[in-house]
Design a protein around this motif. Structure first.
Motif, PDB file in Angstrom:
ATOM      1  N   LEU A 113      38.556  28.805  38.265  1.00  0.00           N
ATOM      2  CA  LEU A 113      39.106  29.782  39.199  1.00  0.00           C
ATOM      3  C   LEU A 113      38.085  30.878  39.487  1.00  0.00           C
ATOM      4  N   PHE A 114      37.492  31.435  38.441  1.00  0.00           N
ATOM      5  CA  PHE A 114      36.557  32.535  38.638  1.00  0.00           C
ATOM      6  C   PHE A 114      35.219  32.066  39.210  1.00  0.00           C
ATOM      7  N   ASN A 115      34.870  30.815  39.027  1.00  0.00           N
ATOM      8  CA  ASN A 115      33.698  30.273  39.728  1.00  0.00           C
ATOM      9  C   ASN A 115      33.963  30.196  41.233  1.00  0.00           C
ATOM     10  N   ILE A 116      35.196  29.892  41.613  1.00  0.00           N
ATOM     11  CA  ILE A 116      35.564  29.784  43.023  1.00  0.00           C
ATOM     12  C   ILE A 116      35.478  31.145  43.719  1.00  0.00           C
ATOM     13  N   ILE A 117      35.933  32.205  43.049  1.00  0.00           N
ATOM     14  CA  ILE A 117      35.998  33.524  43.694  1.00  0.00           C
ATOM     15  C   ILE A 117      34.951  34.509  43.172  1.00  0.00           C
ATOM     16  N   GLN A 118      33.945  34.030  42.462  1.00  0.00           N
ATOM     17  CA  GLN A 118      33.011  34.912  41.762  1.00  0.00           C
ATOM     18  C   GLN A 118      32.341  35.966  42.634  1.00  0.00           C
ATOM     19  N   PHE A 119      32.103  35.689  43.902  1.00  0.00           N
ATOM     20  CA  PHE A 119      31.424  36.647  44.767  1.00  0.00           C
ATOM     21  C   PHE A 119      32.401  37.572  45.485  1.00  0.00           C
ATOM     22  N   ASP A 120      33.677  37.440  45.197  1.00  0.00           N
ATOM     23  CA  ASP A 120      34.713  38.233  45.857  1.00  0.00           C
ATOM     24  C   ASP A 120      35.389  39.236  44.927  1.00  0.00           C
ATOM     25  N   ILE A 121      34.873  39.452  43.732  1.00  0.00           N
ATOM     26  CA  ILE A 121      35.560  40.265  42.725  1.00  0.00           C
ATOM     27  C   ILE A 121      35.041  41.704  42.655  1.00  0.00           C
ATOM     28  N   GLU A 122      33.757  41.884  42.677  1.00  0.00           N
ATOM     29  CA  GLU A 122      33.123  43.190  42.474  1.00  0.00           C
ATOM     30  C   GLU A 122      33.724  44.263  43.382  1.00  0.00           C
ATOM     31  N   GLY A 123      34.240  45.338  42.767  1.00  0.00           N
ATOM     32  CA  GLY A 123      34.767  46.476  43.500  1.00  0.00           C
ATOM     33  C   GLY A 123      36.107  46.255  44.181  1.00  0.00           C
ATOM     34  N   ARG A 124      36.789  45.180  43.879  1.00  0.00           N
ATOM     35  CA  ARG A 124      38.047  44.833  44.569  1.00  0.00           C
ATOM     36  C   ARG A 124      39.275  45.336  43.816  1.00  0.00           C
ATOM     37  N   ARG A 125      40.366  45.414  44.553  1.00  0.00           N
ATOM     38  CA  ARG A 125      41.674  45.759  43.985  1.00  0.00           C
ATOM     39  C   ARG A 125      42.461  44.463  43.812  1.00  0.00           C
ATOM     40  N   VAL A 126      42.996  44.272  42.610  1.00  0.00           N
ATOM     41  CA  VAL A 126      43.606  43.005  42.215  1.00  0.00           C
ATOM     42  C   VAL A 126      45.069  43.212  41.843  1.00  0.00           C
ATOM     43  N   LEU A 127      45.883  42.211  42.165  1.00  0.00           N
ATOM     44  CA  LEU A 127      47.276  42.161  41.725  1.00  0.00           C
ATOM     45  C   LEU A 127      47.458  40.901  40.899  1.00  0.00           C
ATOM     46  N   ASP A 128      47.898  41.073  39.653  1.00  0.00           N
ATOM     47  CA  ASP A 128      48.195  39.946  38.764  1.00  0.00           C
ATOM     48  C   ASP A 128      49.713  39.875  38.639  1.00  0.00           C
ATOM     49  N   LEU A 129      50.323  39.081  39.521  1.00  0.00           N
ATOM     50  CA  LEU A 129      51.779  38.946  39.576  1.00  0.00           C
ATOM     51  C   LEU A 129      52.193  37.864  38.577  1.00  0.00           C
ATOM     52  N   PHE A 130      53.251  38.087  37.836  1.00  0.00           N
ATOM     53  CA  PHE A 130      53.651  37.203  36.732  1.00  0.00           C
ATOM     54  C   PHE A 130      52.532  37.215  35.682  1.00  0.00           C
ATOM     55  N   ALA A 131      52.141  38.407  35.256  1.00  0.00           N
ATOM     56  CA  ALA A 131      50.934  38.622  34.455  1.00  0.00           C
ATOM     57  C   ALA A 131      50.940  37.935  33.094  1.00  0.00           C
ATOM     58  N   GLY A 132      52.079  37.833  32.438  1.00  0.00           N
ATOM     59  CA  GLY A 132      52.084  37.236  31.093  1.00  0.00           C
ATOM     60  C   GLY A 132      51.242  38.069  30.157  1.00  0.00           C
ATOM     61  N   THR A 133      50.143  37.514  29.672  1.00  0.00           N
ATOM     62  CA  THR A 133      49.236  38.243  28.780  1.00  0.00           C
ATOM     63  C   THR A 133      48.271  39.139  29.548  1.00  0.00           C
ATOM     64  N   GLY A 134      48.182  38.921  30.856  1.00  0.00           N
ATOM     65  CA  GLY A 134      47.264  39.699  31.683  1.00  0.00           C
ATOM     66  C   GLY A 134      45.864  39.137  31.764  1.00  0.00           C
TER      67      GLY A 134
END
Length: 183
Positions: free
Chosen positions: A32-53
């Motif tokens: 998953l993080f290989n797929i979006i690796q260039f889209d993370i830096e400085g972004r605002r994220v929502l972890d819905l159904f977070a579980g352990t986070g």
């Protein structure tokens, strides 16, 4: 369960006991993080159904600006707070204990990345996707990453969302959708 990369790399996360939580496997999380690796830096994220986070924590470790974690269970919200302290990300996060749909319907902020990992064999995925599109909480060029059972069909989203990319890992499927923006 651990943080794979970034500033908290190798940090072991606390887990919930019992069968109510289905943590994302390290293999799927790494993909998953290989797929979006260039889209993370400085972004605002929502972890819905977070579980352990763990998904939001991984994003913070890789440079996300802020993450909002939402889970309906009190013990999950408490565990996310513990894991945030453990990784030293508490100042870049917000934890909401409540139902996902209630959060979405009252949300006034926008996100760049939304992780959607509801319980399998429910219609929560489709409900949340419709609400995300309807309440306009995903910024232009934003990404929705859905984790589901490999055999779970995904309904189409409105035209402002690009075609989906699907990745399969045994019995698990990741579906990545992007919101269109000004070209």
């Amino acid at each position: 369960m651990r943080i794979i990369s970034g500033s908290a790399r190798g940090r072991k996360l606390k887990e919930l006991q019992g069968m109510d939580t289905r943590p994302t496997t390290d293999k799927v999380k790494e993909s998953l993080f290989n797929i979006i690796q260039f889209d993370i830096e400085g972004r605002r994220v929502l972890d819905l159904f977070a579980g352990t986070g763990q998904l939001g924590l991984e994003a913070l470790s890789r440079g996300a600006e802020h993450c909002t974690f939402v889970d309906r269970r009190q013990e999950a919200a408490a565990l996310v707070r513990e894991n945030l302290k453990l990784c030293r990300f508490a100042d870049r996060a917000r934890v909401v204990q409540g139902e996902a749909q209630a959060f979405l319907s009252s949300c006034t902020e926008q996100f760049d990345i939304i992780f959607l990992d509801p319980p399998y064999k429910t219609d929560l995925m489709q409900q949340c996707l419709e609400e995300i599109a309807g309440f306009d909480i995903l910024r232009e060029h934003g990404i929705i990453v859905c984790e589901s059972a490999a055999d779970q069909p995904m309904s189409p989203l409105p035209p402002q969302f690009e075609g989906e990319r699907v990745y399969r890992y045994g019995k698990i499927k990741l579906t990545v959708r992007r919101r269109l923006g000004e070209r």
